[in-house]
Design a protein around this motif. Structure first.
Motif, mmCIF file in Angstrom:
data_model
loop_
_atom_site.group_PDB
_atom_site.id
_atom_site.type_symbol
_atom_site.label_atom_id
_atom_site.label_comp_id
_atom_site.label_asym_id
_atom_site.label_seq_id
_atom_site.Cartn_x
_atom_site.Cartn_y
_atom_site.Cartn_z
ATOM 1 N N GLY A 1 0.495 -1.099 -0.325
ATOM 2 C CA GLY A 1 -0.008 -0.077 0.072
ATOM 3 C C GLY A 1 1.077 1.083 -0.108
ATOM 4 N N LEU A 2 1.887 0.604 -0.712
ATOM 5 C CA LEU A 2 3.017 2.296 -1.013
ATOM 6 C C LEU A 2 3.214 3.005 -1.803
ATOM 7 C CD1 LEU A 2 5.829 1.180 1.391
ATOM 8 C CD2 LEU A 2 3.993 2.325 2.204
ATOM 9 N N ARG A 3 3.056 4.155 -2.194
ATOM 10 C CA ARG A 3 4.053 5.038 -2.834
ATOM 11 C C ARG A 3 5.230 5.034 -3.341
ATOM 12 N NH1 ARG A 3 -0.847 9.413 -2.510
ATOM 13 N NH2 ARG A 3 1.355 9.928 -1.742
ATOM 14 N N PRO A 4 5.704 4.719 -4.214
ATOM 15 C CA PRO A 4 7.147 5.705 -4.386
ATOM 16 C C PRO A 4 7.611 6.320 -3.843
ATOM 17 C CG PRO A 4 6.579 4.709 -6.638
ATOM 18 C CD PRO A 4 5.605 5.182 -5.857
ATOM 19 N N GLU A 5 6.297 7.691 -3.676
ATOM 20 C CA GLU A 5 6.869 9.180 -2.793
ATOM 21 C C GLU A 5 6.820 8.942 -1.705
ATOM 22 O OE1 GLU A 5 4.902 8.966 -5.363
ATOM 23 O OE2 GLU A 5 2.977 9.797 -4.969
ATOM 24 N N SER A 6 6.529 8.239 -1.270
ATOM 25 C CA SER A 6 6.002 8.385 0.344
ATOM 26 C C SER A 6 7.915 7.868 1.323
ATOM 27 C CB SER A 6 5.481 6.250 0.954
ATOM 28 O OG SER A 6 4.944 6.298 0.077
ATOM 29 N N THR A 7 7.586 8.639 2.322
ATOM 30 C CA THR A 7 8.076 8.996 3.574
ATOM 31 C C THR A 7 8.274 8.623 4.374
ATOM 32 O OG1 THR A 7 8.424 11.620 2.984
ATOM 33 C CG2 THR A 7 9.694 10.417 4.730
ATOM 34 N N LEU A 8 9.224 7.163 4.309
ATOM 35 C CA LEU A 8 8.801 5.507 5.637
ATOM 36 C C LEU A 8 9.847 6.195 6.571
ATOM 37 C CD1 LEU A 8 7.826 3.470 3.322
ATOM 38 C CD2 LEU A 8 6.436 4.675 4.500
#
Length: 162
Positions: A145-152
Motif C-alpha cells: 500500500g505504498l507509493r514511491p514518493e512516500s516517506t517512511l
C-alpha cells in the motif's frame, strides 16, 4: 531500486557465494565486487549479506553446513535483526526455488522473478510471480500500500517495507 528507495524501502541483498569455499575467489575479492556493485548502482543497497560456505567442498572454516546458506534463513534473519525489521513487512525476491524456500522459512512474502530458464515444471510456490525486477518492485509497493514518493522511517524505526 529507484521505486523501492522512493518509498523508503530498504533493499538488502542476500547471496550464496560458495566460490569462496571452493577457492575460486577470496572474501577480499568478493568485498571488492560488492563495493563496485554499490558504486555502480544509482541507489545503493542498504546491506549485502553473503554466505561463503559450502557443506561438501573446500577447507575449514568454509567447508561447513551453516545456517546462512540459502535455502536456510540465516542471512534474512540477520538482516531483519540488524535493521529492526519484522518478517511480516519483508519480501524475498529471487529467481530460484531455494530463494522462495528461504523466504518461506524466514516468514516473509516471496516474489519469484522469471529468468527465462523455466522448464514448465511447477517449482516452489511464491506469493507473486513477476516478469522482471521492476514488476517485482511494483507488486511489493502495491501489496504494502505504498507509493514511491512516500516517506517512511529508517531502519532503527522498523519501516513498513523491507
Amino acid at each position: 531500486l529507484s521505486l523501492l528507495h522512493g518509498a523508503g524501502a530498504l533493499p538488502i541483498l542476500v547471496t550464496n557465494q560458495s566460490g569462496v569455499a571452493r577457492g575460486l575467489f577470496t572474501e577480499q575479492t568478493l568485498d571488492r565486487i560488492h563495493t563496485l556493485l554499490q558504486e555502480t548502482l544509482e541507489h545503493r543497497l542498504a546491506a549485502i549479506y553473503y554466505c561463503p560456505h559450502h557443506p561438501d567442498e573446500g577447507e575449514a572454516p568454509y567447508r561447513q553446513s551453516c545456517r546462512c546458506r540459502k535455502p536456510k534463513p540465516g542471512m534474512l534473519e540477520q538482516g531483519m535483526d540488524d535493521w529492526g525489521l519484522s518478517p511480516g513487512n519483508c519480501y524475498m525476491v529471487g529467481d530460484q526455488d531455494l530463494d522462495m524456500e528461504c523466504g518461506d522459512r524466514a516468514g516473509v512474502k516471496t516474489v519469484r522473478v522469471l529468468n527465462g530458464r523455466e522448464t514448465g515444471r511447477r517449482g516452489r510456490r511464491a506469493n507473486h510471480i513477476a516478469e522482471s525486477l521492476l514488476g517485482a518492485a511494483r507488486w511489493i509497493l502495491a501489496d504494502a500500500g505504498l507509493r514511491p514518493e512516500s516517506t517512511l522511517p529508517g531502519p532503527s524505526q522498523g519501516g513498513p517495507v523491507d
